[in-house]
Scaffold this motif. Structure first.
Motif, PDB file in Angstrom:
ATOM      1  N   ALA A 164      12.076   3.813  13.043  1.00 39.79           N
ATOM      2  CA  ALA A 164      10.910   3.842  12.083  1.00 39.79           C
ATOM      3  C   ALA A 164       9.874   2.868  12.774  1.00 39.79           C
ATOM      4  N   ILE A 165       8.702   3.365  12.588  1.00 35.79           N
ATOM      5  CA  ILE A 165       7.809   2.784  13.139  1.00 35.79           C
ATOM      6  C   ILE A 165       7.083   1.543  12.147  1.00 35.79           C
ATOM      7  N   ALA A 166       7.019   0.358  12.646  1.00 36.87           N
ATOM      8  CA  ALA A 166       6.593  -0.689  11.582  1.00 36.87           C
ATOM      9  C   ALA A 166       5.072  -0.457  11.581  1.00 36.87           C
ATOM     10  N   VAL A 167       4.495  -0.377  10.220  1.00 39.06           N
ATOM     11  CA  VAL A 167       2.978  -0.233  10.267  1.00 39.06           C
ATOM     12  C   VAL A 167       2.644  -1.022   8.893  1.00 39.06           C
ATOM     13  N   GLU A 168       1.506  -1.594   9.203  1.00 44.36           N
ATOM     14  CA  GLU A 168       0.646  -2.389   8.087  1.00 44.36           C
ATOM     15  C   GLU A 168       0.151  -1.572   7.118  1.00 44.36           C
ATOM     16  N   THR A 169       0.202  -1.843   5.650  1.00 43.61           N
ATOM     17  CA  THR A 169      -0.354  -0.840   4.758  1.00 43.61           C
ATOM     18  C   THR A 169      -1.505  -1.609   3.678  1.00 43.61           C
ATOM     19  N   ALA A 170      -1.995  -1.002   2.919  1.00 45.40           N
ATOM     20  CA  ALA A 170      -2.757  -1.574   2.096  1.00 45.40           C
ATOM     21  C   ALA A 170      -2.958  -0.385   0.865  1.00 45.40           C
ATOM     22  N   ALA A 171      -3.102  -1.143  -0.436  1.00 51.62           N
ATOM     23  CA  ALA A 171      -3.082  -0.087  -1.535  1.00 51.62           C
ATOM     24  C   ALA A 171      -4.586   0.361  -1.897  1.00 51.62           C
ATOM     25  N   VAL A 172      -4.683   1.689  -2.291  1.00 51.37           N
ATOM     26  CA  VAL A 172      -5.984   2.171  -2.737  1.00 51.37           C
ATOM     27  C   VAL A 172      -6.126   1.655  -4.038  1.00 51.37           C
ATOM     28  N   SER A 173      -7.309   0.977  -4.430  1.00 44.71           N
ATOM     29  CA  SER A 173      -7.489   0.245  -5.456  1.00 44.71           C
ATOM     30  C   SER A 173      -9.102   0.701  -6.109  1.00 44.71           C
ATOM     31  N   ARG A 174      -9.074   0.056  -7.242  1.00 41.17           N
ATOM     32  CA  ARG A 174     -10.527   0.114  -7.852  1.00 41.17           C
ATOM     33  C   ARG A 174     -11.201  -1.219  -7.680  1.00 41.17           C
ATOM     34  N   ARG A 175     -12.395  -1.189  -7.240  1.00 41.30           N
ATOM     35  CA  ARG A 175     -13.366  -2.850  -7.166  1.00 41.30           C
ATOM     36  C   ARG A 175     -14.799  -2.250  -7.239  1.00 41.30           C
ATOM     37  N   ASP A 176     -15.408  -3.244  -7.439  1.00 40.28           N
ATOM     38  CA  ASP A 176     -16.924  -3.291  -7.251  1.00 40.28           C
ATOM     39  C   ASP A 176     -17.287  -3.193  -5.866  1.00 40.28           C
ATOM     40  N   LEU A 177     -18.177  -2.053  -5.433  1.00 40.78           N
ATOM     41  CA  LEU A 177     -18.754  -1.756  -3.806  1.00 40.78           C
ATOM     42  C   LEU A 177     -20.179  -1.695  -4.101  1.00 40.78           C
ATOM     43  N   SER A 178     -20.434  -2.489  -3.011  1.00 38.68           N
ATOM     44  CA  SER A 178     -22.010  -2.720  -2.512  1.00 38.68           C
ATOM     45  C   SER A 178     -21.847  -2.473  -1.260  1.00 38.68           C
ATOM     46  N   ASP A 209      -1.861   4.295  -4.470  1.00 32.22           N
ATOM     47  CA  ASP A 209      -1.403   4.676  -3.105  1.00 32.22           C
ATOM     48  C   ASP A 209      -1.321   3.808  -2.039  1.00 32.22           C
ATOM     49  N   LEU A 210      -0.298   3.994  -1.202  1.00 27.95           N
ATOM     50  CA  LEU A 210      -0.238   3.202   0.151  1.00 27.95           C
ATOM     51  C   LEU A 210      -0.589   3.769   1.148  1.00 27.95           C
ATOM     52  N   VAL A 211      -1.612   3.210   1.844  1.00 30.08           N
ATOM     53  CA  VAL A 211      -2.085   3.883   3.365  1.00 30.08           C
ATOM     54  C   VAL A 211      -1.773   3.014   4.505  1.00 30.08           C
ATOM     55  N   VAL A 212      -1.316   3.671   5.589  1.00 27.59           N
ATOM     56  CA  VAL A 212      -1.371   2.774   6.780  1.00 27.59           C
ATOM     57  C   VAL A 212      -2.624   2.182   7.332  1.00 27.59           C
ATOM     58  N   LEU A 213      -2.590   1.062   7.738  1.00 25.03           N
ATOM     59  CA  LEU A 213      -3.882   0.355   8.178  1.00 25.03           C
ATOM     60  C   LEU A 213      -3.883   0.446   9.877  1.00 25.03           C
ATOM     61  N   HIS A 214      -4.851   0.879  10.288  1.00 27.98           N
ATOM     62  CA  HIS A 214      -5.111   0.893  11.801  1.00 27.98           C
ATOM     63  C   HIS A 214      -3.810   1.745  12.734  1.00 27.98           C
ATOM     64  N   PRO A 215      -3.646   3.126  12.077  1.00 26.19           N
ATOM     65  CA  PRO A 215      -2.612   3.730  12.703  1.00 26.19           C
ATOM     66  C   PRO A 215      -2.515   4.059  14.324  1.00 26.19           C
ATOM     67  N   SER A 216      -1.559   3.708  14.740  1.00 18.72           N
ATOM     68  CA  SER A 216      -1.526   3.946  16.199  1.00 18.72           C
ATOM     69  C   SER A 216      -1.384   5.464  16.652  1.00 18.72           C
ATOM     70  N   ASP A 217      -1.077   5.603  18.048  1.00 19.21           N
ATOM     71  CA  ASP A 217      -0.939   7.068  18.194  1.00 19.21           C
ATOM     72  C   ASP A 217       0.629   7.444  17.909  1.00 19.21           C
ATOM     73  N   ALA A 218       1.388   6.494  18.040  1.00 20.19           N
ATOM     74  CA  ALA A 218       2.791   6.797  17.504  1.00 20.19           C
ATOM     75  C   ALA A 218       3.021   7.447  16.316  1.00 20.19           C
ATOM     76  N   VAL A 219       2.230   6.992  15.168  1.00 18.59           N
ATOM     77  CA  VAL A 219       2.173   7.352  13.767  1.00 18.59           C
ATOM     78  C   VAL A 219       1.630   8.778  13.950  1.00 18.59           C
ATOM     79  N   THR A 220       2.458  10.026  13.245  1.00 19.46           N
ATOM     80  CA  THR A 220       1.950  11.150  13.123  1.00 19.46           C
ATOM     81  C   THR A 220       2.596  11.713  11.951  1.00 19.46           C
ATOM     82  N   GLY A 221       2.008  12.828  11.363  1.00 21.25           N
ATOM     83  CA  GLY A 221       2.658  13.256   9.967  1.00 21.25           C
ATOM     84  C   GLY A 221       4.028  13.619   9.953  1.00 21.25           C
ATOM     85  N   GLY A 222       4.628  12.945   9.106  1.00 23.45           N
ATOM     86  CA  GLY A 222       6.152  13.112   8.973  1.00 23.45           C
ATOM     87  C   GLY A 222       6.873  12.111   9.493  1.00 23.45           C
TER      88      GLY A 222
END
Length: 391
Positions: free
Chosen positions: A26-40, A371-384
């Motif tokens: 399994a490829i180690a990845v950093e993730t972040a959550a999709v969230s609601r916030r004020d945006l400017s 939802d959790l999304v991958v931060l700065h995905p490398s070339d090794a990260v592909t669908g599935g």
């Protein structure tokens, strides 16, 4: 058959161990959550601090300029003598030169009369604007006039006050020009052996002494630049595609000048663009935008004329907006996409984004809060592919 059963079980176990050993890790990845916030969203650009009105005192006649004792930073009052010019050599005016000097004196006198008429017109306009503002205030207090019309009346009054101040300054300049023209005749007659005194038309501080040493100068030679450091504004040149998003009155912030962040407002957007060549040799259409500083003037006392600053102009603001970190976005053909982490695997998800800044982007379609999304995905990260979320 029972005799071969243990061998079958052992073989199946060995086969399972081989399959498990050769499975991709399994490829180690950093993730972040999709969230609601004020945006400017801001447009960032380099700018330059400049004094709103800079006056250049020039030599009214050709002659010998005496050495100037003033220096940059000195404070002057309106009417103070800032320089003296004497005749370069004793000479009388011939008939032709005298006629030219008399015509110049007559033109300067007419300019003074015109400036006085303009001042009277400005005073009349101010008186009318003040009465209109008082009338509008009274109607607004009785709830018979909208706030916008009241603001327009107050704006008209302040504009008229500025016009009166400008007319007074213009009259002072014209009077000095008339005095200078009369002084030319006086020197030409040989009746005045003293120098011509050059007075400053406005109060302020000396920004630059252009010509300091004693020397012979020609008429129109710049001598001193004077301005009021308290009347600062910020000039920013935006790309034309960014300037169309800026609006008069929009909030802005000034930073990167060596002091605290300053609040500002968009005061004026030039209606025409100019062609500038970038450092890469690319022609760009630039539009000048003027920002007025707001808040306590003590906050920008260290900011001076010509200082470099960075400006951020607010062009969009959203409350409680569904956002995704920009580091999770990438292009999939013509669409924006991100890798969504589900059941330990990366799932390619196409999304639709709206406004964005350097850190976050507005999500219009494709993702939900949490939802959790991958931060700065490398070339090794592909669908599935199997992924392991780093803590």
């Amino acid at each position: 058959m029972r005799r071969y059963l243990p061998f079958i079980v052992v073989g199946a176990g060995v086969l399972a161990l081989l399959i498990w050993a050769f499975l991709p890790e399994a490829i180690a990845v950093e993730t972040a959550a999709v969230s609601r916030r004020d945006l400017s969203v801001e447009i960032e650009a380099e700018g330059e601090a400049q004094i709103r009105e800079v006056f250049t005192v020039s030599a009214p006649i050709a002659g010998k300029l005496q050495r100037i004792a003033l220096h940059a930073g000195d404070t002057v009052r309106a009417g103070d003598v800032v320089a003296r010019i004497g005749p370069a050599a004793p000479a009388l005016l011939d008939s032709r030169s005298r006629a030219v000097a008399e015509a110049a004196e007559a033109a300067a006198t007419a300019s003074v009369d015109l400036a006085r008429a303009q001042l009277a017109q400005a005073d009349a306009t101010l008186e009318y604007a003040a009465s209109e503002a008082d009338r509008a205030q009274a109607l607004f207090d009785r709830a018979t006039l909208s706030k916008q019309l009241l603001d327009n009346a107050i704006l008209a009054q302040r504009t008229a006050e500025a016009a009166v101040a400008s007319a007074k300054a213009n009259l002072a300049v014209r009077e000095r020009e008339r005095d200078s023209a009369r002084a030319v005749l006086a020197v030409g007659d040989g009746k005045d052996t003293c120098c011509i005194e050059i007075n400053t038309p406005v109060a302020g501080r000396i920004l630059r002494v252009v010509t300091e040493d004693e020397r012979v100068v020609q008429a129109g030679t710049p001598i001193i630049e004077i301005g009021d450091p308290a009347a600062l504004e910020i000039s920013v040149e935006l790309l034309s595609r960014d300037a169309v998003r800026a609006t008069v009155g929009a909030a802005a912030r000034i930073y990167g000048w060596g002091g605290p962040d300053l609040e500002a407002r968009v005061e004026r957007i030039e209606p025409a663009a100019v062609t500038k060549v970038s450092a890469l040799g690319i022609e760009e259409q630039r539009v000048e935008v003027i920002l007025s500083l707001s808040g306590d003037p003590e906050a920008w006392q260290g900011l001076g004329h010509g200082f470099r600053v960075l400006a951020g102009l607010s062009v969009w603001e959203g409350k409680d907006v569904l956002t995704i970190p920009v580091g999770a976005l990438f292009r999939d053909g013509s669409d924006w996409a991100a890798y969504l982490v589900r059941d330990g695997r990366a799932v390619l998800t196409r999304i639709v984004i709206g406004e964005r800044n350097d850190n976050f982007a507005q999500v219009l379609q494709g993702l939900e809060a949490g939802d959790l999304v991958v931060l700065h995905p490398s070339d090794a990260v592909t669908g599935g592919v199997r992924v392991r979320v780093l803590p």
